[in-house]
Design an enzyme around this catalytic site. Structure first.
Site, PDB file in Angstrom:
ATOM      1  N   HIS A  34       0.814  -1.217   0.000  1.00 22.60           N
ATOM      2  CA  HIS A  34       0.000   0.000   0.000  1.00 22.60           C
ATOM      3  C   HIS A  34       0.846   1.265   0.000  1.00 22.60           C
ATOM      4  O   HIS A  34       0.409   2.307  -0.483  1.00 22.60           O
ATOM      5  CB  HIS A  34      -1.020  -0.044   1.146  1.00 22.60           C
ATOM      6  CG  HIS A  34      -2.141  -0.971   0.810  1.00 22.60           C
ATOM      7  ND1 HIS A  34      -2.285  -2.199   1.406  1.00 22.60           N
ATOM      8  CD2 HIS A  34      -3.115  -0.885  -0.121  1.00 22.60           C
ATOM      9  CE1 HIS A  34      -3.323  -2.814   0.857  1.00 22.60           C
ATOM     10  NE2 HIS A  34      -3.846  -2.038  -0.060  1.00 22.60           N
ATOM     11  N   ARG A  75     -10.218   4.247  -3.417  1.00 19.41           N
ATOM     12  CA  ARG A  75      -9.886   3.510  -2.185  1.00 19.41           C
ATOM     13  C   ARG A  75     -10.323   4.357  -0.996  1.00 19.41           C
ATOM     14  O   ARG A  75      -9.522   5.093  -0.414  1.00 19.41           O
ATOM     15  CB  ARG A  75      -8.380   3.242  -2.112  1.00 19.41           C
ATOM     16  CG  ARG A  75      -7.866   2.203  -3.098  1.00 19.41           C
ATOM     17  CD  ARG A  75      -6.376   1.960  -2.864  1.00 19.41           C
ATOM     18  NE  ARG A  75      -5.885   0.789  -3.545  1.00 19.41           N
ATOM     19  CZ  ARG A  75      -5.295   0.811  -4.738  1.00 19.41           C
ATOM     20  NH1 ARG A  75      -5.139   1.941  -5.382  1.00 19.41           N
ATOM     21  NH2 ARG A  75      -4.858  -0.307  -5.292  1.00 19.41           N
ATOM     22  N   ARG A 116     -15.133   2.042  -3.769  1.00 21.57           N
ATOM     23  CA  ARG A 116     -14.960   0.752  -3.105  1.00 21.57           C
ATOM     24  C   ARG A 116     -15.220   0.984  -1.625  1.00 21.57           C
ATOM     25  O   ARG A 116     -14.649   1.910  -1.034  1.00 21.57           O
ATOM     26  CB  ARG A 116     -13.534   0.234  -3.294  1.00 21.57           C
ATOM     27  CG  ARG A 116     -13.328  -0.990  -2.435  1.00 21.57           C
ATOM     28  CD  ARG A 116     -12.009  -1.620  -2.603  1.00 21.57           C
ATOM     29  NE  ARG A 116     -10.930  -0.893  -1.953  1.00 21.57           N
ATOM     30  CZ  ARG A 116      -9.662  -1.245  -2.100  1.00 21.57           C
ATOM     31  NH1 ARG A 116      -9.339  -2.260  -2.868  1.00 21.57           N
ATOM     32  NH2 ARG A 116      -8.711  -0.579  -1.495  1.00 21.57           N
ATOM     33  N   GLU A 120     -10.628 -10.604  -5.691  1.00 19.18           N
ATOM     34  CA  GLU A 120      -9.280 -10.495  -5.107  1.00 19.18           C
ATOM     35  C   GLU A 120      -8.844 -11.793  -4.446  1.00 19.18           C
ATOM     36  O   GLU A 120      -7.695 -11.929  -4.038  1.00 19.18           O
ATOM     37  CB  GLU A 120      -9.256  -9.396  -4.038  1.00 19.18           C
ATOM     38  CG  GLU A 120      -9.587  -8.039  -4.551  1.00 19.18           C
ATOM     39  CD  GLU A 120      -9.630  -7.020  -3.437  1.00 19.18           C
ATOM     40  OE1 GLU A 120      -8.637  -6.320  -3.265  1.00 19.18           O
ATOM     41  OE2 GLU A 120     -10.657  -6.942  -2.724  1.00 19.18           O
ATOM     42  N   ASN A 145      -3.512  -7.177  -7.175  1.00 18.41           N
ATOM     43  CA  ASN A 145      -2.506  -7.098  -6.110  1.00 18.41           C
ATOM     44  C   ASN A 145      -2.756  -8.184  -5.067  1.00 18.41           C
ATOM     45  O   ASN A 145      -1.846  -8.909  -4.657  1.00 18.41           O
ATOM     46  CB  ASN A 145      -2.558  -5.731  -5.412  1.00 18.41           C
ATOM     47  CG  ASN A 145      -2.401  -4.593  -6.384  1.00 18.41           C
ATOM     48  OD1 ASN A 145      -1.845  -4.782  -7.456  1.00 18.41           O
ATOM     49  ND2 ASN A 145      -2.893  -3.431  -6.026  1.00 18.41           N
ATOM     50  N   ASP A 146      -4.012  -8.263  -4.638  1.00 17.67           N
ATOM     51  CA  ASP A 146      -4.349  -9.292  -3.658  1.00 17.67           C
ATOM     52  C   ASP A 146      -4.511 -10.654  -4.311  1.00 17.67           C
ATOM     53  O   ASP A 146      -4.110 -11.667  -3.742  1.00 17.67           O
ATOM     54  CB  ASP A 146      -5.636  -8.915  -2.909  1.00 17.67           C
ATOM     55  CG  ASP A 146      -5.351  -7.963  -1.769  1.00 17.67           C
ATOM     56  OD1 ASP A 146      -4.347  -8.179  -1.063  1.00 17.67           O
ATOM     57  OD2 ASP A 146      -6.107  -7.001  -1.578  1.00 17.67           O
ATOM     58  N   ARG A 186       2.390  -9.571  -0.564  1.00 17.19           N
ATOM     59  CA  ARG A 186       2.681  -8.534  -1.565  1.00 17.19           C
ATOM     60  C   ARG A 186       3.607  -7.437  -1.053  1.00 17.19           C
ATOM     61  O   ARG A 186       4.181  -6.686  -1.845  1.00 17.19           O
ATOM     62  CB  ARG A 186       1.369  -7.924  -2.069  1.00 17.19           C
ATOM     63  CG  ARG A 186       0.584  -7.229  -0.994  1.00 17.19           C
ATOM     64  CD  ARG A 186      -0.832  -6.916  -1.455  1.00 17.19           C
ATOM     65  NE  ARG A 186      -0.992  -5.539  -1.858  1.00 17.19           N
ATOM     66  CZ  ARG A 186      -2.164  -4.949  -2.054  1.00 17.19           C
ATOM     67  NH1 ARG A 186      -3.288  -5.636  -1.908  1.00 17.19           N
ATOM     68  NH2 ARG A 186      -2.244  -3.704  -2.408  1.00 17.19           N
ATOM     69  N   CYS A 238      -8.231  -3.523 -11.627  1.00 17.95           N
ATOM     70  CA  CYS A 238      -7.835  -2.277 -10.972  1.00 17.95           C
ATOM     71  C   CYS A 238      -6.589  -2.472 -10.105  1.00 17.95           C
ATOM     72  O   CYS A 238      -6.196  -1.576  -9.378  1.00 17.95           O
ATOM     73  CB  CYS A 238      -8.986  -1.699 -10.154  1.00 17.95           C
ATOM     74  SG  CYS A 238      -9.521  -2.789  -8.830  1.00 17.95           S
TER      75      CYS A 238
HETATM   76  C1  PEP Z   1      -5.929  -5.107  -5.365  1.00 14.70           C
HETATM   77  O1  PEP Z   1      -5.870  -5.900  -4.432  1.00 14.70           O
HETATM   78  O2  PEP Z   1      -5.445  -5.325  -6.500  1.00 14.70           O
HETATM   79  C2  PEP Z   1      -6.599  -3.799  -5.194  1.00 14.70           C
HETATM   80  C3  PEP Z   1      -6.847  -3.030  -6.218  1.00 14.70           C
HETATM   81  O3  PEP Z   1      -6.885  -3.411  -3.909  1.00 14.70           O
HETATM   82  P1  PEP Z   1      -5.751  -2.898  -2.877  1.00 14.70           P
HETATM   83  O4  PEP Z   1      -4.483  -2.739  -3.667  1.00 14.70           O
HETATM   84  O5  PEP Z   1      -6.219  -1.629  -2.308  1.00 14.70           O
HETATM   85  O6  PEP Z   1      -5.677  -4.010  -1.896  1.00 14.70           O
HETATM   86 MG    MG Z   2      -6.975  -5.478  -2.635  1.00 13.02          MG
END
Ligand code: PEP
Ligand code: MG
Length: 564
Positions: free
Chosen positions: A183, A290, A324, A423, A446-447, A457, A494
């Site tokens: 993050h 976010r 979100r 995710e 990402n998740d 991550r 995303c």
């Molecule tokens: C993700 O997990 O790809 C996502 C867009 O949410 P975040 O990065 O805020 O966990």
């Molecule tokens: Mg995420």
């Protein structure tokens, strides 16, 4: 001159003065005996004097702050506490830091034993005072206050710490830890802060105030550079600025492939400050807002309605504005959340937290519903959904809140589009089922990558295993996109993967026609898409799906991109 390489997260060539912080000062007190008690004692006395002056100079802005400062001061003046520290140094030969740590332990243990809530709550303030003392003894700051433009160097940074910093003074960010989709990396992107993560020990190597040069694209940082290096970085910066200017010229062009397929490029934002950059980059709406980052700033609740409505008003004309709901938890801990979970990434986060804290969730849903009355572009999206039962519970709660709004006469868009994030592997594998209940799906790669490969991550030690092109990830992407299309549901990505121009041929080939990313990435992704042929990309994606491992897929993509 010391050169360090890490994970380049946001491009930018910067030269500046380092501001060094280490949270680990507290964790890493050395428990060794000193053979120079006099020196240790005078170090302690000097630190004690400066911390006392520092605390007395703070002007409290609330009753809570005044109470906290009075706890600091009474601890710093407590004769028993001070004589224990002095005894630790003189009689037991402890170092100054160890002596402070040991005395604080004794002091807090005695308070805890009283079993009184008031005293138990004061322990955190005492720890704070301890950290000020340790910080003064070690000469390393533990509190992040920057008063002049600096390159921040730290062991790690919490998202909330970066948010609360005076970011206009942050020239760049160099951290010992962190991965490309952590993050902190995401915030660095949205604030356009040149950043290199995973540098190992840069916070130990660099001295506060030293000169540093960095290249966020190459993942390079040089501490105490020589004149020749400084000159070459100045030249590199000139080239990079010219390239950026060229890219900006194309901001108003649509992202259309050479065979006429339009890919909609939206932006990810964390607050209203992201909107200007999104419009400048030609974003076609917000694919991911976010919202939890607003909570990590202080006064969100008072301003929530205004912020959401403003975002709807300003971005609505360009395309969807996707809120979100709070993805709190994991590394985004807010007031009242459990900080001590053993496995927070798999724990009480996102909708799991919201469905238990319905007071918080209801208030957010009402704000989003109100914003939907401002623009028909407003959409709502739920994070971390793990299956259809959870999704249906969340949707039922949304219906409850809508009914309350109708009763109270709160206007909202009855047709507001509803989406789920994909995710978790369980959501991806059941995308065909989830698609029956939503209008759109957005893949949080990402998740999804982290959970599919079981690789944190944010952990730079295993960053080499975090492979977006792992066949397991690509199979899931394909399954989700195919399931969504079969059911007539819009699907986008995303996660950070969407914002890397080199992945564009693969994502376009897999069938994604919406991608959401940080504004800065839109420029490069658009440029790449305008050179692609959708049919050729689809053929390429088909071939790649039969390859056995990430390395072969990366190689094939490099070849496709003309890099190999
Ligand atoms: C993700 O997990 O790809 C996502 C867009 O949410 P975040 O990065 O805020 O966990
Ligand atoms: Mg995420």
């Amino acid at each position: 001159m010391i050169e360090k390489r890490g994970i380049g997260v946001f491009p930018g060539i910067v030269t500046g003065k380092a501001a060094v912080f280490r949270h680990t000062v507290l964790d890493n007190v050395e428990h060794s005996l000193s053979n120079d008690s006099d020196r240790e004692l005078s170090e302690f006395e000097a630190a004690h004097k400066s911390v006392l002056e520092e605390v007395r100079a703070i002007k409290p802005s609330s009753k809570e702050e005044r109470d906290m400062l009075s706890v600091y001061e009474s601890m710093l003046l407590d004769p028993d506490f001070l004589s224990l520290i002095r005894e630790n140094i003189k009689d037991r030969k402890y170092t100054a830091s160890w002596a402070v740590e040991a005395a604080t332990e004794k002091y807090t243990a005695a308070l805890a034993a009283l079993g009184d809530t008031y005293f138990a709550e004061r322990i955190a303030d005492i720890r704070d005072a301890e950290s000020r003392l340790l910080s003064a003894i070690s000469g390393i700051a533990t509190e992040i206050i920057i008063t002049e433009p600096s390159i921040i160097i730290a062991d790690y940074l919490l998202p909330s710490e970066l948010i609360q910093m005076d970011r206009s003074n942050v020239l760049g960010l160099l951290l010992d830890t962190g991965g490309s989709t952590s993050h902190i990396a995401i915030l660095a992107h949205s604030d356009e802060i040149p950043t290199v993560l995973g540098l190992g020990d840069i916070s130990r190597i660099a001295e506060d105030g030293c000169t540093v040069v960095m290249d966020g694209r190459e993942g390079l940082a040089i501490v105490d550079p020589d004149e020749k290096t400084l000159r070459s970085f100045r030249a590199k910066k000139g080239v990079a600025l010219r390239a950026e200017k060229e890219l900006k010229k194309e901001a108003s062009l649509p992202a259309i492939t050479t065979d006429g397929v339009q890919i909609h490029l939206m932006c990810n934002i964390e607050g209203l400050e992201g909107i200007e950059g999104a419009v400048a980059a030609g974003a076609e709406g917000v694919g991911l807002f976010r919202t939890e980052f607003l909570v990590l700033k202080d006064n969100e609740d008072r301003e929530k309605d205004h912020i959401y409505e403003e975002a709807a008003r300003e971005m609505g004309p360009y395309g969807p504005v996707t809120f979100r709901t709070y993805d709190l938890g994991g590394d985004k801990i807010a007031e009242g959340m459990d900080k001590g979970e053993e496995n927070p990434i798999l724990g009480w986060r996102a909708v799991r937290f919201c469905m238990e804290r319905k007071d918080i969730f209801r208030s957010q849903l009402i704000s989003i519903l109100k914003a939907s009355a401002v623009s028909p572009s407003v959409r709502i999206m739920f994070p971390m959904i793990s299956g259809s039962e959870e999704l249906l519970e969340v949707l039922a709660f949304l219906e409850e809140v809508k009914a309350e709004c109708r009763e109270k006469g709160i206007a909202f868009d009855e047709n507001m589009k509803i989406g789920t994030m994909i995710e978790t592997p369980s959501a991806a594998i059941t995308a065909d089922i989830l698609a029956d209940h939503v209008d759109f799906m957005s893949i949080g790669t990402n998740d999804l990558i982290q959970y599919t490969i079981a690789v944190d991550r944010g952990n730079e030690k295993i960053a080499h295993l975090y492979r977006p092109l792992h066949p397991a990830v690509l199979r899931l992407l394909k399954y989700v996109v195919d399931s969504a299309k079969k059911k007539g549901v819009t699907v986008s990505i995303c996660g950070e993967m969407a914002g890397h121009a080199e992945y564009a041929p693969l994502l376009v080939g897999l069938g994604f026609d919406e991608l959401s990313m940080s504004s800065h990435s839109i420029l490069e992704v658009r440029k790449r898409i305008r050179t692609l042929n959708k049919e050729s990309c689809a053929h390429f994606a088909d071939n790649v799906l039969s390859l056995p491992d990430a390395t072969s897929i990366e190689k094939a993509l490099d070849e496709y991109n003309g890099k190999a």
